[in-house]
Scaffold this active site. Structure first.
Site, PDB file in Angstrom:
ATOM      1  N   HIS A 140       0.843  -1.209   0.000  1.00 49.85           N
ATOM      2  CA  HIS A 140       0.000   0.000   0.000  1.00 49.85           C
ATOM      3  C   HIS A 140       0.873   1.252   0.000  1.00 49.85           C
ATOM      4  O   HIS A 140       0.591   2.220  -0.714  1.00 49.85           O
ATOM      5  CB  HIS A 140      -0.889   0.043   1.254  1.00 49.85           C
ATOM      6  N   SER A 179       0.064  -8.854   1.458  1.00 50.10           N
ATOM      7  CA  SER A 179      -1.388  -8.793   1.517  1.00 50.10           C
ATOM      8  C   SER A 179      -1.806  -8.620   2.971  1.00 50.10           C
ATOM      9  O   SER A 179      -1.158  -9.168   3.877  1.00 50.10           O
ATOM     10  CB  SER A 179      -1.987 -10.097   0.971  1.00 50.10           C
TER      11      SER A 179
HETATM   12  P1  AMP Z   1      -6.658  -3.601  -0.379  1.00 45.88           P
HETATM   13  O1  AMP Z   1      -6.475  -2.828   0.880  1.00 45.88           O
HETATM   14  O2  AMP Z   1      -6.240  -5.024  -0.296  1.00 45.88           O
HETATM   15  O3  AMP Z   1      -8.015  -3.397  -1.002  1.00 45.88           O
HETATM   16  O4  AMP Z   1      -5.620  -2.961  -1.418  1.00 45.88           O
HETATM   17  C1  AMP Z   1      -5.622  -1.592  -1.702  1.00 45.88           C
HETATM   18  C2  AMP Z   1      -4.776  -1.353  -2.927  1.00 45.88           C
HETATM   19  O5  AMP Z   1      -3.427  -1.780  -2.669  1.00 45.88           O
HETATM   20  C3  AMP Z   1      -5.262  -2.145  -4.148  1.00 45.88           C
HETATM   21  O6  AMP Z   1      -5.149  -1.327  -5.310  1.00 45.88           O
HETATM   22  C4  AMP Z   1      -4.321  -3.309  -4.174  1.00 45.88           C
HETATM   23  O7  AMP Z   1      -4.160  -3.867  -5.461  1.00 45.88           O
HETATM   24  C5  AMP Z   1      -3.032  -2.675  -3.690  1.00 45.88           C
HETATM   25  N1  AMP Z   1      -2.126  -3.700  -3.168  1.00 45.88           N
HETATM   26  C6  AMP Z   1      -2.440  -4.711  -2.316  1.00 45.88           C
HETATM   27  N2  AMP Z   1      -1.380  -5.504  -2.105  1.00 45.88           N
HETATM   28  C7  AMP Z   1      -0.361  -4.996  -2.849  1.00 45.88           C
HETATM   29  C8  AMP Z   1       1.008  -5.363  -3.064  1.00 45.88           C
HETATM   30  N3  AMP Z   1       1.526  -6.435  -2.492  1.00 45.88           N
HETATM   31  N4  AMP Z   1       1.747  -4.592  -3.897  1.00 45.88           N
HETATM   32  C9  AMP Z   1       1.216  -3.507  -4.499  1.00 45.88           C
HETATM   33  N5  AMP Z   1      -0.058  -3.094  -4.332  1.00 45.88           N
HETATM   34  C10 AMP Z   1      -0.840  -3.831  -3.531  1.00 45.88           C
END
Ligand code: AMP
Length: 283
Positions: free
Chosen positions: A34, A184
């Site tokens: 993030h 993640s």
């Molecule tokens: P989330 O909080 O999981 O909904 O993710 C928020 C944003 O961060 C989304 O656009 C995800 O694709 C991105 N994101 C999540 N994990 C990663 C990662 N390992 N590397 C880059 N971006 C990520």
């Protein structure tokens, strides 16, 4: 860092500033992946807005929604350390004043019915609805999203086309742990034993990419990948496929030189559903 919980307060602040805005929507439990999106936005915009909102509309499994981590104080510290300018932290009522019963339904063609969509019914309608609402609120110049959620990026791109939203979508590479596991928010729910097994997902993706240039068929590569993941009963695979990165249509046989293949996987480990993908090109 400014923190806003109300739409009206956020909007009047952003209007006053009159600056170019980069926007990073998240569901919190922030990690370096993030933060890499925040950093990218800071390079390209005068003001970076991050949102944290665990969107009930995109969870098809109520237990998954309940178990989703919400370490808000730690998240605020991480955003402040990354010099994020603004955090938008709305509650469900603020995001959905008409209630969560009101659901938008979208037609995203094949992208809206395959892979994640098949295993998580309604998920992408929920994603599209929340991103539309957030874009209406924040009105950014650029939107930053991670390619770890590859299908989500395609869905949001289509949603923006359908609504004629002219925001630049910046697609950001996946950040990984040293052992290859894609970062993640869900990783923190893995037991130490499961965490030790988790890099197998990335290993298998890399093996698939390597096998592509050994003149193997896509079907054989996917079958071998599933077998490796499921050996000793560690993972339960929802899908492992080699697809077109443009359409997500499954590819077949030995593909011609120059063909791009997106290897994409979803699997349960220790009750936690993990997804990942890797792009490779047939030499
Ligand atoms: P989330 O909080 O999981 O909904 O993710 C928020 C944003 O961060 C989304 O656009 C995800 O694709 C991105 N994101 C999540 N994990 C990663 C990662 N390992 N590397 C880059 N971006 C990520």
């Amino acid at each position: 860092m400014y923190i806003f919980q109300r739409v009206a307060d956020l909007q009047s602040f952003l209007e006053e500033q009159g600056k170019s805005i980069g926007f990073v929507p998240t569901m919190g439990a922030l990690h370096q992946g993030h933060i890499s999106l925040i950093e990218r936005s800071k390079q390209q915009n005068e003001l970076t807005v991050c949102s944290i909102f665990v969107n009930p509309l995109q969870f098809n499994d109520p237990k998954d929604l309940e178990k989703y981590p919400r370490p808000v104080a730690a998240d605020i510290e991480k955003l402040a350390a990354a010099a994020c300018d603004v955090l938008f932290l709305p509650d469900v009522e603020e995001m959905y004043p008409q209630g969560t019963q009101h659901r938008e339904h979208y037609d995203f063609g094949f992208t809206g019915i395959t892979l994640e969509a098949e295993f998580r019914p309604g998920h992408f309608d929920g994603v599209a609805q929340v991103v539309k609402r957030l874009l209406d609120i924040v009105r950014p110049h650029r939107l930053y999203m991670g390619l770890k959620d590859f299908q989500q990026v395609l869905i949001v791109e289509q949603m923006m086309e359908q609504h004629r939203i002219q925001v630049e979508l910046v697609k950001c590479d996946t950040l990984r742990e040293a052992d290859g596991l894609a970062m993640s928010s869900r990783n923190m729910r893995l037991s130490p034993e499961a965490r030790a097994l988790a890099p197998r997902i990335y290993n298998v993706l890399q093996q698939a990419a390597a096998a592509l240039n050994g003149e193997e068929s896509i079907e054989n590569i996917c079958a071998a990948a599933k077998k490796t993941l499921e050996q000793d009963g560690a993972f339960r695979v929802d899908y492992f496929e080699g697809v077109s990165p443009k359409t997500l249509q499954p590819l077949h046989g030995v593909v011609p030189a120059g063909t791009q293949v997106l290897w994409i996987v979803a699997a349960f480990l220790d009750g936690v559903r993990l997804i990942d993908n890797l792009l490779s090109t047939q030499q």
